[in-house]
Structure formats: structure tokens, C-alpha cells
Design an enzyme around this catalytic site. Structure first.
Site, PDB file in Angstrom:
ATOM      1  N   GLN A  37       3.150   9.935   1.321  1.00 14.16           N
ATOM      2  CA  GLN A  37       4.438   9.235   1.252  1.00 14.16           C
ATOM      3  C   GLN A  37       5.237   9.635   0.005  1.00 14.16           C
ATOM      4  O   GLN A  37       6.433   9.362  -0.070  1.00 14.16           O
ATOM      5  CB  GLN A  37       4.235   7.714   1.297  1.00 14.16           C
ATOM      6  CG  GLN A  37       3.702   7.230   2.646  1.00 14.16           C
ATOM      7  CD  GLN A  37       3.496   5.736   2.674  1.00 14.16           C
ATOM      8  OE1 GLN A  37       2.469   5.242   2.201  1.00 14.16           O
ATOM      9  NE2 GLN A  37       4.464   4.999   3.194  1.00 14.16           N
TER      10      GLN A  37
ATOM     11  N   GLY B  38       0.834  -1.190   0.000  1.00 14.11           N
ATOM     12  CA  GLY B  38       0.000   0.000   0.000  1.00 14.11           C
ATOM     13  C   GLY B  38       0.868   1.240   0.000  1.00 14.11           C
ATOM     14  O   GLY B  38       2.059   1.179   0.360  1.00 14.11           O
TER      15      GLY B  38
ATOM     16  N   HIS C 207      -3.975   1.312   7.810  1.00 14.80           N
ATOM     17  CA  HIS C 207      -2.602   1.854   7.803  1.00 14.80           C
ATOM     18  C   HIS C 207      -2.508   3.033   6.825  1.00 14.80           C
ATOM     19  O   HIS C 207      -1.973   4.096   7.157  1.00 14.80           O
ATOM     20  CB  HIS C 207      -1.637   0.726   7.408  1.00 14.80           C
ATOM     21  CG  HIS C 207      -0.198   1.122   7.315  1.00 14.80           C
ATOM     22  ND1 HIS C 207       0.774   0.600   8.131  1.00 14.80           N
ATOM     23  CD2 HIS C 207       0.440   1.987   6.474  1.00 14.80           C
ATOM     24  CE1 HIS C 207       1.950   1.147   7.824  1.00 14.80           C
ATOM     25  NE2 HIS C 207       1.774   1.986   6.810  1.00 14.80           N
ATOM     26  N   GLU C 208      -3.060   2.835   5.613  1.00 17.11           N
ATOM     27  CA  GLU C 208      -2.980   3.895   4.593  1.00 17.11           C
ATOM     28  C   GLU C 208      -3.857   5.093   4.965  1.00 17.11           C
ATOM     29  O   GLU C 208      -3.469   6.246   4.757  1.00 17.11           O
ATOM     30  CB  GLU C 208      -3.374   3.353   3.221  1.00 17.11           C
ATOM     31  CG  GLU C 208      -2.533   2.182   2.714  1.00 17.11           C
ATOM     32  CD  GLU C 208      -1.033   2.384   2.861  1.00 17.11           C
ATOM     33  OE1 GLU C 208      -0.570   3.542   2.823  1.00 17.11           O
ATOM     34  OE2 GLU C 208      -0.322   1.370   3.044  1.00 17.11           O
TER      35      GLU C 208
ATOM     36  N   CYS D  70       6.395  -0.156   7.349  1.00 13.57           N
ATOM     37  CA  CYS D  70       5.994   1.025   6.583  1.00 13.57           C
ATOM     38  C   CYS D  70       7.124   1.403   5.637  1.00 13.57           C
ATOM     39  O   CYS D  70       8.288   1.451   6.049  1.00 13.57           O
ATOM     40  CB  CYS D  70       5.686   2.179   7.536  1.00 13.57           C
ATOM     41  SG  CYS D  70       5.146   3.673   6.689  1.00 13.57           S
ATOM     42  N   LEU D  71       6.784   1.692   4.392  1.00 13.34           N
ATOM     43  CA  LEU D  71       7.808   2.066   3.409  1.00 13.34           C
ATOM     44  C   LEU D  71       8.492   3.378   3.789  1.00 13.34           C
ATOM     45  O   LEU D  71       9.599   3.644   3.330  1.00 13.34           O
ATOM     46  CB  LEU D  71       7.179   2.179   2.016  1.00 13.34           C
ATOM     47  CG  LEU D  71       6.587   0.874   1.461  1.00 13.34           C
ATOM     48  CD1 LEU D  71       5.889   1.138   0.133  1.00 13.34           C
ATOM     49  CD2 LEU D  71       7.650  -0.194   1.306  1.00 13.34           C
TER      50      LEU D  71
ATOM     51  N   HIS E  14      -2.118   7.406   7.232  1.00 11.12           N
ATOM     52  CA  HIS E  14      -1.152   8.307   6.588  1.00 11.12           C
ATOM     53  C   HIS E  14      -1.811   9.608   6.134  1.00 11.12           C
ATOM     54  O   HIS E  14      -1.168  10.659   6.105  1.00 11.12           O
ATOM     55  CB  HIS E  14      -0.517   7.637   5.354  1.00 11.12           C
ATOM     56  CG  HIS E  14       0.653   6.750   5.672  1.00 11.12           C
ATOM     57  ND1 HIS E  14       1.770   7.205   6.337  1.00 11.12           N
ATOM     58  CD2 HIS E  14       0.895   5.443   5.399  1.00 11.12           C
ATOM     59  CE1 HIS E  14       2.651   6.211   6.456  1.00 11.12           C
ATOM     60  NE2 HIS E  14       2.137   5.121   5.900  1.00 11.12           N
TER      61      HIS E  14
HETATM   62 ZN    ZN Z   1       3.086   3.342   5.882  1.00  9.88          ZN
END
Ligand code: ZN
Length: 182
Positions: free
Chosen positions: A54, A49, A138-139, A96-97, A142
Site C-alpha cells: 500500500q 492496518g 485483510h493485510e 480499505c485505505l 495485500h
Molecule cells: Zn486494505
């Protein structure tokens, strides 16, 4: 080279609430290009995701997709509203990226309703559960400047990937694939 770099913790974009997109702007080339870049960056980073902040964009858009099993097809969600369908919270591992190399146990609702718009501006309204519900929450976080670390109830489970794999989940790739990283 990713189309746009994924920003990391410390970048103010990750702590800035994203703004809703006026529906009339969804078709704009700039927004469609952002969505394409989000999908490309997510795939190149092997995430499941990615949210617009991000990539440094303060708009309410997230994408997700997982190879599975179970396979989750590509979703693009704009101006989302997330409603838990059960009060219960379930703990599972997340990464998380934007917080590379760390994993932690995060409580999430196991079933949520997703409402919003797709990339054509058409309304979305569906219910997801399990792993997909975890990715969506999670997304969605953000878009509100929240990262998974903020959701952890006990930082003792926080681990670097190699140590996590060695001591916390063993070496099962099936288990690794079930970790939500977005
Ligand atoms: Zn993340």
C-alpha cells in the site's frame, strides 16, 4: 503530510505479490524506515492496518493497531504465514485505505494462527480471533495482491461510506469502530 502516500486501486503495487524479506535485511535502515512510515501512514489515515504494497513496497510486511475497544496494540509482522484455526467463515464489514470510501461484507475465518517475524527479526507465533483475525487476513491478502473486493461473495453489499452509515449500520460509532479498514 504522510511520510509516503498510500497507493489506491489501479496502482500495480496492489496487484503485485510481495517478496519475503531475508531475515538478515530486517535490521537495515531502509526496512526500519519503511516500517516507521507504514505505522505513521496508517495512523494518519485512521486505519487499523497497512501492508507494505500500500506504500508501493513489494515486501512481505504488514502493521496493525486499533484503539478499540478492544484495544489492539501495535503489531509489525514480517514474512507472515496465516493458518485458519476453524473452517467456518464469518461475514463483517471491511474497508480499505487503498479503496477509499467503500465498505462491503467480507467472509473471513474467525480464528487464525499468525507466524512470522517481528521488526527485530524475532519469531512470532500466536493465535488471534474476531476483529484482529479479520485485520490480519485483510493485510495478509495485500501481500498476495488481493483486495477485499476479491473476497466479497456478493457485491450487493458494496456501499459508499455515507450511504453505508445511513442505511446499513445506522449511526452507532461503536459499530463504525468495529469496521476493519486497512
Ligand atoms: Zn486494505
Amino acid at each position: 503530510m504522510p511520510a509516503r502516500p498510500i497507493v489506491r486501486l489501479g496502482h500495480p503495487a496492489l496487484r503485485t505479490p510481495a517478496q519475503p524479506l531475508p531475515p538478515a535485511q530486517i535490521g537495515d535502515g531502509e526496512i526500519q524506515a519503511l516500517i516507521d512510515d507504514m505505522v505513521e501512514s496508517m495512523r494518519e489515515a485512521h486505519g487499523v492496518g497497512l501492508a507494505a504494497p500500500q506504500l508501493g513496497a513489494a515486501v512481505q510486511v504488514f502493521v496493525y493497531q486499533a484503539a478499540g475497544p478492544p484495544e489492539i496494540p501495535l503489531h509489525v509482522v514480517i514474512n507472515p504465514m496465516i493458518t485458519p484455526q476453524v473452517r467456518e467463515l464469518v461475514y463483517d464489514w471491511e474497508g480499505c485505505l487503498s479503496i477509499p470510501d467503500l465498505r462491503g461484507l467480507v467472509p473471513r475465518h474467525p480464528k487464525v494462527r499468525v507466524q512470522g517475524l517481528d521488526r527485530e527479526g524475532q519469531p512470532l507465533d500466536y493465535v488471534v480471533s474476531g476483529f484482529e483475525a479479520r485485520i490480519v487476513q485483510h493485510e495478509f491478502d495485500h501481500l498476495n495482491g488481493v483486495v477485499f473486493l476479491d473476497r466479497m461473495r456478493d457485491l450487493k453489499s458494496l456501499a459508499y461510506f455515507d450511504e453505508w452509515e445511513e442505511y446499513l449500520v445506522g449511526r452507532s460509532h461503536a459499530q463504525l469502530d468495529e469496521t476493519a479498514v486497512g
